[in-house]
Scaffold this motif. Structure first.
Motif, PDB file in Angstrom:
ATOM      1  N   UNK A 165       0.798  -1.435   0.037  1.00 15.24           N
ATOM      2  CA  UNK A 165      -0.020  -0.011   0.182  1.00 15.24           C
ATOM      3  C   UNK A 165       0.777   1.298   0.058  1.00 15.24           C
ATOM      4  N   UNK A 166       1.744   1.243   0.932  1.00 13.56           N
ATOM      5  CA  UNK A 166       2.793   2.235   0.918  1.00 13.56           C
ATOM      6  C   UNK A 166       3.454   2.638  -0.539  1.00 13.56           C
ATOM      7  N   UNK A 167       3.788   1.672  -1.204  1.00 12.67           N
ATOM      8  CA  UNK A 167       4.535   1.547  -2.436  1.00 12.67           C
ATOM      9  C   UNK A 167       3.809   2.280  -3.358  1.00 12.67           C
ATOM     10  N   UNK A 168       2.395   1.725  -3.379  1.00 12.46           N
ATOM     11  CA  UNK A 168       1.715   2.066  -4.202  1.00 12.46           C
ATOM     12  C   UNK A 168       1.169   3.534  -4.051  1.00 12.46           C
ATOM     13  N   UNK A 169       1.084   3.922  -3.049  1.00  9.64           N
ATOM     14  CA  UNK A 169       0.869   5.462  -2.622  1.00  9.64           C
ATOM     15  C   UNK A 169       1.954   6.220  -3.011  1.00  9.64           C
ATOM     16  N   UNK A 170       3.396   5.931  -2.851  1.00  3.90           N
ATOM     17  CA  UNK A 170       4.637   6.673  -3.355  1.00  3.90           C
ATOM     18  C   UNK A 170       4.451   6.868  -4.852  1.00  3.90           C
ATOM     19  N   UNK A 171       4.191   5.590  -5.528  1.00  3.93           N
ATOM     20  CA  UNK A 171       4.262   5.716  -6.654  1.00  3.93           C
ATOM     21  C   UNK A 171       3.318   6.825  -7.527  1.00  3.93           C
ATOM     22  N   UNK A 172       1.980   6.852  -7.028  1.00  7.73           N
ATOM     23  CA  UNK A 172       0.765   7.640  -7.448  1.00  7.73           C
ATOM     24  C   UNK A 172       1.467   9.097  -6.996  1.00  7.73           C
ATOM     25  N   UNK A 173       2.219   9.198  -6.055  1.00  4.76           N
ATOM     26  CA  UNK A 173       2.535  10.578  -5.470  1.00  4.76           C
ATOM     27  C   UNK A 173       3.577  11.048  -6.553  1.00  4.76           C
ATOM     28  N   UNK A 174       4.594  10.399  -6.999  1.00  4.34           N
ATOM     29  CA  UNK A 174       5.524  10.783  -7.993  1.00  4.34           C
ATOM     30  C   UNK A 174       5.060  10.932  -9.111  1.00  4.34           C
ATOM     31  N   UNK A 175       4.149  10.248  -9.431  1.00  6.98           N
ATOM     32  CA  UNK A 175       3.617  10.463 -11.131  1.00  6.98           C
ATOM     33  C   UNK A 175       2.584  11.053 -11.183  1.00  6.98           C
ATOM     34  N   UNK A 176       1.476  11.370 -10.275  1.00  9.26           N
ATOM     35  CA  UNK A 176       0.394  12.136 -10.571  1.00  9.26           C
ATOM     36  C   UNK A 176       0.257  13.562  -9.727  1.00  9.26           C
ATOM     37  N   UNK A 177       1.153  13.677  -8.859  1.00  9.81           N
ATOM     38  CA  UNK A 177       0.992  15.151  -8.052  1.00  9.81           C
ATOM     39  C   UNK A 177       2.062  16.184  -8.705  1.00  9.81           C
ATOM     40  N   UNK A 178       1.666  17.430  -8.464  1.00  4.98           N
ATOM     41  CA  UNK A 178       2.787  18.468  -8.874  1.00  4.98           C
ATOM     42  C   UNK A 178       3.928  18.653  -8.119  1.00  4.98           C
ATOM     43  N   UNK A 179       3.894  18.133  -6.849  1.00  7.66           N
ATOM     44  CA  UNK A 179       5.118  18.015  -5.882  1.00  7.66           C
ATOM     45  C   UNK A 179       5.797  16.828  -6.145  1.00  7.66           C
ATOM     46  N   UNK A 180       5.298  15.686  -6.702  1.00  5.21           N
ATOM     47  CA  UNK A 180       6.125  14.588  -7.279  1.00  5.21           C
ATOM     48  C   UNK A 180       6.760  14.845  -8.471  1.00  5.21           C
ATOM     49  N   UNK A 181       6.128  15.680  -9.455  1.00  2.00           N
ATOM     50  CA  UNK A 181       6.844  16.177 -10.607  1.00  2.00           C
ATOM     51  C   UNK A 181       7.948  17.193 -10.316  1.00  2.00           C
ATOM     52  N   UNK A 182       7.716  17.940  -9.401  1.00  2.00           N
ATOM     53  CA  UNK A 182       8.780  18.887  -8.893  1.00  2.00           C
ATOM     54  C   UNK A 182      10.090  18.202  -8.442  1.00  2.00           C
ATOM     55  N   UNK A 183       9.579  17.011  -7.782  1.00  2.00           N
ATOM     56  CA  UNK A 183      10.992  16.334  -7.240  1.00  2.00           C
ATOM     57  C   UNK A 183      11.631  15.450  -8.210  1.00  2.00           C
TER      58      UNK A 183
END
Length: 309
Positions: A165-183
């Motif tokens: 679940x944590x891995x899935x949440x982090x994957x979505x965070x990096x791919x789908x959020x503006x903060x993830x793209x900024x990272x």
């Protein structure tokens, strides 16, 4: 067949836990371009905080429910990891922007020793237990399919589900959020990211905090299985072959690499160990990592870096 499935499932469960630790390395590298040697110390520090807060918080707040006590302890430990992330950015990373990678690498070594000492000072150096309510009794599954069924450790199943679940949440965070793209932009080029208005300091606090929460979850699970002791820092060493195999810049690579390493360790120990005297599980992952370094150093999913001159 039933024994093979037991070994396979055990390897998959172990692989998910390896992936969880490897994620911390990947997150920091994606945001700063530096290999974070402090990840093992972060796992230990977070586990110590969770173990001690789960003992102290019920008395402080008068909480009788173990579940509520664990939730409050997790919140406090998470807040502490946020404070650590802020201090690291304020006192270390802020002053090392655009420095050579080896400089940042040495800085993470310093953070490692700082966290080790701080953890002992704040929480002590004894062996502590974390009881987060995961069942420890094994169960038999598929009894109608295989004679005697397949023996599965429920604690490993719960731990693997939490990790997934944590891995899935982090994957979505990096791919789908503006903060993830900024990272990802910060990882590619610090100066270019700053030039388009990405606040580098805030991004580093966020990524170190996310890596801290990952370390906290990993520390809770490993601490529940093994007890919270200073040997937990060596768990990070088991994650090194995972990121070499999956790729240092890939979140999905950390998952796939962890599963391959976990399954490979278990199957090789069971089926090849008797022919070589055992002990394959100890060195299998490192030999596999060495092969990848020789023939595919960027890993299965890592980015191939080409320097043009």
């Amino acid at each position: 067949m039933a024994f093979f499935l037991e070994t396979l499932i055990g390897g998959l469960m172990a692989g998910m836990l390896y992936s969880l630790v490897a994620l911390g390395f990947v997150l920091i590298f994606k945001a700063s371009g530096v290999f974070n040697f402090a990840q093992g110390a972060m796992v230990l520090f977070a586990a110590l905080a969770m173990a001690r807060f789960s003992q102290w918080v019920p008395g402080w707040l008068g909480i009788e429910s173990k579940l509520l006590g664990n939730i409050a302890a997790f919140a406090l430990a998470g807040a502490l990891m946020l404070a650590i992330a802020w201090v690291v950015e304020r006192l270390v990373l802020r002053h090392l922007v655009n420095q050579e990678g080896v400089t940042l690498l040495m800085a993470t070594l310093g953070i490692t020793y700082f966290l080790d000492g701080l953890g002992q000072t704040l929480f002590g150096s004894d062996i502590y237990q974390i009881d987060i309510g995961m069942p420890k009794d094994p169960v038999f599954l598929l009894e109608n399919v295989f004679e005697g069924g397949v023996l599965v450790n429920l604690e490993d199943v719960y731990a693997a589900c939490v990790a997934a679940l944590l891995v899935a949440a982090l994957s979505l965070f990096f791919q789908k959020t503006a903060t993830g793209r900024a990272l990802r932009a910060v990882a590619d080029d610090h100066q270019a990211a700053q030039s388009i208005g990405i606040p580098l300091n805030r991004i580093w606090v966020i990524v170190w905090f996310v890596a801290g929460i990952t370390a906290l979850v990993a520390g809770m699970i490993w601490g529940s299985k093994l007890g919270v002791q200073f040997s937990l820092t060596t768990v990070a060493l088991r994650a090194l072959p995972v990121i070499i195999l999956g790729g240092l810049t890939s979140v999905p690579g950390a998952i796939i690499g962890g599963l391959i390493i976990g399954v490979g360790e278990k199957l090789s120990e069971v089926y090849l160990g008797p022919f070589v005297g055992g002990g394959i599980e100890i060195w299998f992952a490192y030999v596999l990592a060495l092969v990848f370094l020789l023939f595919r150093p960027q890993g299965l999913f890592g980015e191939k870096i080409i320097d043009r001159v």
